[in-house]
Design a protein around this motif. Sequence first.
Motif, PDB file in Angstrom:
ATOM      1  N   ASN A 249       0.846  -1.194   0.000  1.00  0.00           N
ATOM      2  CA  ASN A 249       0.000   0.000   0.000  1.00  0.00           C
ATOM      3  C   ASN A 249       0.886   1.251   0.000  1.00  0.00           C
ATOM      4  N   GLN A 250       1.199   1.741  -1.183  1.00  0.00           N
ATOM      5  CA  GLN A 250       2.116   2.876  -1.278  1.00  0.00           C
ATOM      6  C   GLN A 250       1.515   4.158  -0.704  1.00  0.00           C
ATOM      7  N   ALA A 251       0.200   4.341  -0.834  1.00  0.00           N
ATOM      8  CA  ALA A 251      -0.432   5.536  -0.265  1.00  0.00           C
ATOM      9  C   ALA A 251      -0.267   5.553   1.248  1.00  0.00           C
ATOM     10  N   SER A 252      -0.416   4.392   1.880  1.00  0.00           N
ATOM     11  CA  SER A 252      -0.227   4.288   3.327  1.00  0.00           C
ATOM     12  C   SER A 252       1.221   4.565   3.706  1.00  0.00           C
ATOM     13  N   LEU A 253       2.164   3.996   2.960  1.00  0.00           N
ATOM     14  CA  LEU A 253       3.584   4.204   3.247  1.00  0.00           C
ATOM     15  C   LEU A 253       3.978   5.659   3.069  1.00  0.00           C
TER      16      LEU A 253
ATOM     17  N   ARG B 234      15.711   7.053  -0.559  1.00  0.00           N
ATOM     18  CA  ARG B 234      15.252   5.658  -0.575  1.00  0.00           C
ATOM     19  C   ARG B 234      13.724   5.597  -0.667  1.00  0.00           C
ATOM     20  N   MET B 235      13.066   6.705  -0.343  1.00  0.00           N
ATOM     21  CA  MET B 235      11.609   6.725  -0.408  1.00  0.00           C
ATOM     22  C   MET B 235      11.092   6.744  -1.833  1.00  0.00           C
ATOM     23  N   LYS B 236      11.993   6.779  -2.800  1.00  0.00           N
ATOM     24  CA  LYS B 236      11.570   6.570  -4.182  1.00  0.00           C
ATOM     25  C   LYS B 236      11.034   5.152  -4.355  1.00  0.00           C
ATOM     26  N   ASP B 237      11.456   4.239  -3.468  1.00  0.00           N
ATOM     27  CA  ASP B 237      10.977   2.861  -3.523  1.00  0.00           C
ATOM     28  C   ASP B 237       9.498   2.742  -3.164  1.00  0.00           C
ATOM     29  N   ILE B 238       8.939   3.773  -2.511  1.00  0.00           N
ATOM     30  CA  ILE B 238       7.519   3.727  -2.179  1.00  0.00           C
ATOM     31  C   ILE B 238       6.719   4.698  -3.058  1.00  0.00           C
ATOM     32  N   GLY B 239       7.311   5.051  -4.200  1.00  0.00           N
ATOM     33  CA  GLY B 239       6.570   5.793  -5.211  1.00  0.00           C
ATOM     34  C   GLY B 239       6.741   7.289  -5.217  1.00  0.00           C
ATOM     35  N   LEU B 240       7.650   7.823  -4.416  1.00  0.00           N
ATOM     36  CA  LEU B 240       7.863   9.272  -4.383  1.00  0.00           C
ATOM     37  C   LEU B 240       9.014   9.651  -5.311  1.00  0.00           C
ATOM     38  N   SER B 241       8.860  10.767  -5.994  1.00  0.00           N
ATOM     39  CA  SER B 241       9.938  11.275  -6.843  1.00  0.00           C
ATOM     40  C   SER B 241      10.866  12.159  -6.002  1.00  0.00           C
TER      41      SER B 241
ATOM     42  N   VAL C  97       3.019   3.309  11.396  1.00  0.00           N
ATOM     43  CA  VAL C  97       3.625   2.020  11.756  1.00  0.00           C
ATOM     44  C   VAL C  97       3.983   1.228  10.497  1.00  0.00           C
ATOM     45  N   ASN C  98       3.144   1.324   9.490  1.00  0.00           N
ATOM     46  CA  ASN C  98       3.438   0.666   8.213  1.00  0.00           C
ATOM     47  C   ASN C  98       4.760   1.174   7.654  1.00  0.00           C
ATOM     48  N   TYR C  99       4.964   2.494   7.720  1.00  0.00           N
ATOM     49  CA  TYR C  99       6.218   3.077   7.244  1.00  0.00           C
ATOM     50  C   TYR C  99       7.400   2.627   8.110  1.00  0.00           C
ATOM     51  N   LEU C 100       7.223   2.607   9.423  1.00  0.00           N
ATOM     52  CA  LEU C 100       8.310   2.173  10.308  1.00  0.00           C
ATOM     53  C   LEU C 100       8.682   0.713  10.037  1.00  0.00           C
ATOM     54  N   GLN C 101       7.678  -0.108   9.752  1.00  0.00           N
ATOM     55  CA  GLN C 101       7.942  -1.505   9.422  1.00  0.00           C
ATOM     56  C   GLN C 101       8.728  -1.597   8.106  1.00  0.00           C
ATOM     57  N   TRP C 102       8.318  -0.814   7.115  1.00  0.00           N
ATOM     58  CA  TRP C 102       9.025  -0.811   5.831  1.00  0.00           C
ATOM     59  C   TRP C 102      10.443  -0.287   5.996  1.00  0.00           C
TER      60      TRP C 102
ATOM     61  N   GLN D 295      12.471  -5.264   1.386  1.00  0.00           N
ATOM     62  CA  GLN D 295      11.679  -6.474   1.575  1.00  0.00           C
ATOM     63  C   GLN D 295      10.707  -6.733   0.432  1.00  0.00           C
ATOM     64  N   ASN D 296      10.132  -5.673  -0.169  1.00  0.00           N
ATOM     65  CA  ASN D 296       9.229  -5.898  -1.294  1.00  0.00           C
ATOM     66  C   ASN D 296       9.972  -6.501  -2.475  1.00  0.00           C
ATOM     67  N   THR D 297      11.191  -5.991  -2.729  1.00  0.00           N
ATOM     68  CA  THR D 297      12.014  -6.562  -3.799  1.00  0.00           C
ATOM     69  C   THR D 297      12.387  -7.999  -3.475  1.00  0.00           C
ATOM     70  N   ARG D 298      12.742  -8.246  -2.216  1.00  0.00           N
ATOM     71  CA  ARG D 298      13.105  -9.610  -1.805  1.00  0.00           C
ATOM     72  C   ARG D 298      11.950 -10.579  -2.019  1.00  0.00           C
TER      73      ARG D 298
END
Length: 245
Positions: free
Chosen positions: A37-41, A65-72, A208-213, A219-222
């Motif tokens: 859920n990229q919007a949540s992250l 590194r937050m480009k990995d969750i869809g941010l430019s 919390v979702n962001y802290l977990q990520w 982990q998503n790539t893995r």
Amino acid sequence: MKKLILTLVTALGMVGGAHAAGAGLVPLDKAPVDMSNQASLQNGAKLFVNYCLGCHSAAFMRYNRMKDIGLSDQEIKDNLLFTTEKVGDTMVAAIDPKQAANWFGANPPDLTVIARSRASGDGSGADYLYTFLRTFYRDAEKPTGWNNLAFPSVGMPHALWQLQGERRAILETIEVKGQNTQVFKGWETISQGTMGAQEYDQAVGDLVNYLQWMGEPAQNTRIRVGVGVLIFLGIFILIAWILPI
């Protein structure tokens, strides 16, 4: 390497401190973690920068590194950077460590791997953080004016109180096996926050979702690579099975 070792030691010390403080007064709630859920992250990253980064660093996470969750890069610059930070910088707290130690009794710990370091037999680290951030209450006997049901006598004030509002915990003292024990009975509202209860729970879930990520950004790539490898092995085994020997 030295900073990494210090962070791991701090994380272990925090876990030990939590156990030494005793179990919380409420069971852990399940955190709504969803790494897809990229919007949540993205909302969690925004909350982290605005409400956590003032005191807590994430010294092993770079903004880019937050480009990995869809941010430019431009979105990161416009929404998540302050003053002189650059996109390639690590996420360092604004607070002076010496002042933090004077105010809170200790320098607030780095949060890069906090969701992983808090895991226990009662639930995941995300479950602990989700419960912790939703169970602060006013307590005039504490130096910060706040206490917490998941971590009694915590030294941290409620950073999100303007969103959640102010509450008192209704606690009842009962005797269990000859010892007085406090039991949580409910909440008494002191003042409303800018968010309703459901909206606040969702915001905390995003944080919390962001802290977990953040504890393992790859982990998503893995997971994707792992699924691809398993599919490949499955096809290979099938072909090997049907080929004549």
